[in-house]
Motif scaffolding. Structure first.
Motif, short mmCIF file in Angstrom:
data_model
loop_
_atom_site.label_atom_id
_atom_site.label_comp_id
_atom_site.label_asym_id
_atom_site.label_seq_id
_atom_site.Cartn_x
_atom_site.Cartn_y
_atom_site.Cartn_z
N LYS A 150 0.83 -1.20 0.00
CA LYS A 150 0.00 0.00 0.00
C LYS A 150 0.87 1.25 0.00
CE LYS A 150 -3.92 2.02 2.49
NZ LYS A 150 -4.66 2.38 1.32
N GLY A 151 0.57 2.16 -0.91
CA GLY A 151 1.31 3.42 -1.00
C GLY A 151 2.55 3.36 -1.87
N GLU A 152 2.93 2.18 -2.34
CA GLU A 152 4.14 2.02 -3.16
C GLU A 152 3.81 2.19 -4.64
OE1 GLU A 152 7.50 -1.07 -1.56
OE2 GLU A 152 5.69 -1.96 -2.37
N LYS A 153 4.76 2.75 -5.36
CA LYS A 153 4.71 2.70 -6.82
C LYS A 153 5.31 1.35 -7.21
CE LYS A 153 5.08 7.63 -7.48
NZ LYS A 153 5.94 8.75 -7.77
N ALA A 154 4.99 0.88 -8.39
CA ALA A 154 5.49 -0.42 -8.84
C ALA A 154 7.01 -0.47 -8.82
CB ALA A 154 4.94 -0.76 -10.22
N TRP A 155 7.68 0.59 -9.29
CA TRP A 155 9.14 0.58 -9.32
C TRP A 155 9.73 0.58 -7.91
CZ3 TRP A 155 11.82 4.53 -7.10
CH2 TRP A 155 11.18 5.77 -6.97
N GLU A 156 9.03 1.19 -6.95
CA GLU A 156 9.50 1.16 -5.56
C GLU A 156 9.41 -0.26 -5.01
OE1 GLU A 156 8.36 5.62 -3.94
OE2 GLU A 156 6.74 4.17 -4.17
N ALA A 157 8.32 -0.95 -5.36
CA ALA A 157 8.16 -2.35 -4.96
C ALA A 157 9.27 -3.20 -5.57
CB ALA A 157 6.79 -2.88 -5.37
N ALA A 158 9.63 -2.91 -6.82
CA ALA A 158 10.69 -3.66 -7.49
C ALA A 158 12.01 -3.53 -6.73
CB ALA A 158 10.85 -3.17 -8.93
N LEU A 159 12.37 -2.32 -6.36
CA LEU A 159 13.62 -2.11 -5.61
C LEU A 159 13.56 -2.78 -4.24
CD1 LEU A 159 14.48 1.60 -6.47
CD2 LEU A 159 15.68 -0.45 -7.25
N ARG A 160 12.42 -2.65 -3.55
CA ARG A 160 12.28 -3.27 -2.23
C ARG A 160 12.40 -4.79 -2.33
NH1 ARG A 160 8.31 -5.69 -0.46
NH2 ARG A 160 6.78 -4.66 -1.78
N GLU A 161 11.73 -5.38 -3.31
CA GLU A 161 11.80 -6.85 -3.48
C GLU A 161 13.23 -7.30 -3.78
OE1 GLU A 161 9.71 -9.19 -2.81
OE2 GLU A 161 7.92 -8.00 -2.44
N VAL A 162 13.94 -6.54 -4.59
CA VAL A 162 15.35 -6.89 -4.86
C VAL A 162 16.14 -6.89 -3.56
CG1 VAL A 162 17.50 -6.07 -5.93
CG2 VAL A 162 15.38 -6.14 -7.27
N HIS A 163 15.97 -5.84 -2.74
CA HIS A 163 16.69 -5.75 -1.47
C HIS A 163 16.32 -6.91 -0.55
CE1 HIS A 163 17.76 -1.92 -3.00
NE2 HIS A 163 16.82 -1.20 -2.44
N GLU A 164 15.00 -7.19 -0.43
CA GLU A 164 14.54 -8.24 0.48
C GLU A 164 14.99 -9.63 0.05
OE1 GLU A 164 10.40 -6.01 1.90
OE2 GLU A 164 10.27 -7.92 0.85
N GLU A 165 14.86 -9.92 -1.24
CA GLU A 165 15.11 -11.28 -1.72
C GLU A 165 16.59 -11.57 -1.99
OE1 GLU A 165 12.52 -12.46 -4.92
OE2 GLU A 165 10.73 -11.81 -3.84
N THR A 166 17.38 -10.54 -2.27
CA THR A 166 18.78 -10.79 -2.65
C THR A 166 19.79 -10.05 -1.79
OG1 THR A 166 18.99 -8.94 -4.19
CG2 THR A 166 18.03 -10.98 -5.06
N GLY A 167 19.36 -9.07 -1.02
CA GLY A 167 20.29 -8.26 -0.25
C GLY A 167 21.02 -7.22 -1.08
N ILE A 168 20.80 -7.19 -2.38
CA ILE A 168 21.47 -6.24 -3.28
C ILE A 168 20.85 -4.85 -3.09
CG2 ILE A 168 21.82 -5.61 -5.70
CD1 ILE A 168 22.07 -8.64 -6.29
N MET A 169 21.71 -3.87 -2.86
CA MET A 169 21.24 -2.51 -2.58
C MET A 169 21.41 -1.56 -3.77
SD MET A 169 20.07 -2.88 0.42
CE MET A 169 19.77 -1.25 1.04
N GLU A 170 22.42 -1.77 -4.56
CA GLU A 170 22.71 -0.86 -5.68
C GLU A 170 22.18 -1.46 -6.98
OE1 GLU A 170 24.37 2.18 -5.42
OE2 GLU A 170 24.21 1.86 -3.25
N VAL A 171 21.14 -0.84 -7.54
CA VAL A 171 20.52 -1.34 -8.76
C VAL A 171 20.24 -0.16 -9.69
CG1 VAL A 171 18.57 -2.61 -9.73
CG2 VAL A 171 19.35 -3.12 -7.42
N ARG A 172 20.65 -0.28 -10.94
CA ARG A 172 20.28 0.70 -11.96
C ARG A 172 19.03 0.14 -12.63
NH1 ARG A 172 22.97 1.41 -17.08
NH2 ARG A 172 24.33 -0.23 -16.34
N LEU A 173 17.87 0.73 -12.32
CA LEU A 173 16.58 0.13 -12.67
C LEU A 173 15.96 0.75 -13.92
CD1 LEU A 173 14.69 -2.06 -11.37
CD2 LEU A 173 13.39 -0.15 -10.42
N TYR A 174 15.38 -0.14 -14.74
CA TYR A 174 14.67 0.27 -15.95
C TYR A 174 13.32 -0.43 -16.00
CZ TYR A 174 19.06 2.05 -17.89
OH TYR A 174 20.20 2.76 -18.12
N SER A 175 12.36 0.23 -16.63
CA SER A 175 11.12 -0.46 -16.97
C SER A 175 11.40 -1.27 -18.22
CB SER A 175 10.01 0.56 -17.27
OG SER A 175 8.92 -0.11 -17.88
#
Length: 164
Positions: free
Chosen positions: A55-80
């Motif tokens: 709730k309250g997240e944009k899809a791209w914000e969810a994408a970054l959060r899921e990457v952090h949660e599932e992989t521990g990776i913090m630095e991501v250059r993100l694209y749609s």
């Protein structure tokens, strides 16, 4: 139809999640991070990062959060990716759809899995397509390989965090 009106029923769409294909360059090629699922859904199957939008997240914000949660990776250059993962749920009679994102990560970042996965592997695109859990995942990987690994992606698809 004997004068009776034919009523049509629509299959609802649900867009409540995201999918993220993570890429890292190794020697002269890009590798894809594939995760082996631990949960009951797709248990022991290889997938890329994915999860729900909170709730309250944009899809791209969810994408970054899921990457952090599932992989521990913090630095991501993100694209749609300008693509959507989708499937039909016969049990609940809906079509699930999720925007796909592509994240480039540096080779030096270690992967630290959370409880959702039991194993990870950086695979070539061919290996990832062969091991993909469901039909459709291989098509997304093919698309990502063509538009994000074989050539530089359009800057119009770049997600710049708070500038969006």
């Amino acid at each position: 139809m004997n004068g009776a009106e034919h009523v049509k029923q629509a299959v609802p769409f649900r867009c409540e999640g995201v999918a993220v294909v993570l890429l890292k360059k190794s020697l002269n090629q890009y590798l894809v991070l594939m995760l082996k699922r631990a949960g009951r859904m797709l248990h022991n199957e290889w997938c890329y990062v994915g999860g729900g939008i909170e709730k309250g997240e944009k899809a791209w914000e969810a994408a970054l959060r899921e990457v952090h949660e599932e992989t521990g990776i913090m630095e991501v250059r993100l694209y749609s990716a300008n693509q959507f993962e989708q499937y039909y749920s016969p049990k609940e009679d809906y079509i699930y759809t999720a925007p796909v994102f592509v994240g480039y990560v540096d080779d030096s970042q270690p992967v630290r899995l959370n409880h959702e996965h039991i194993e990870y592997q950086w695979m070539t695109f061919e290996e990832a397509k062969e091991n993909a859990a469901l039909p459709g995942i291989d098509d997304i990987l093919e698309f990502v390989e063509k538009h994000f690994a074989r050539k530089a992606p359009s800057e119009w698809l770049r997600i710049n965090g708070d500038k969006e």
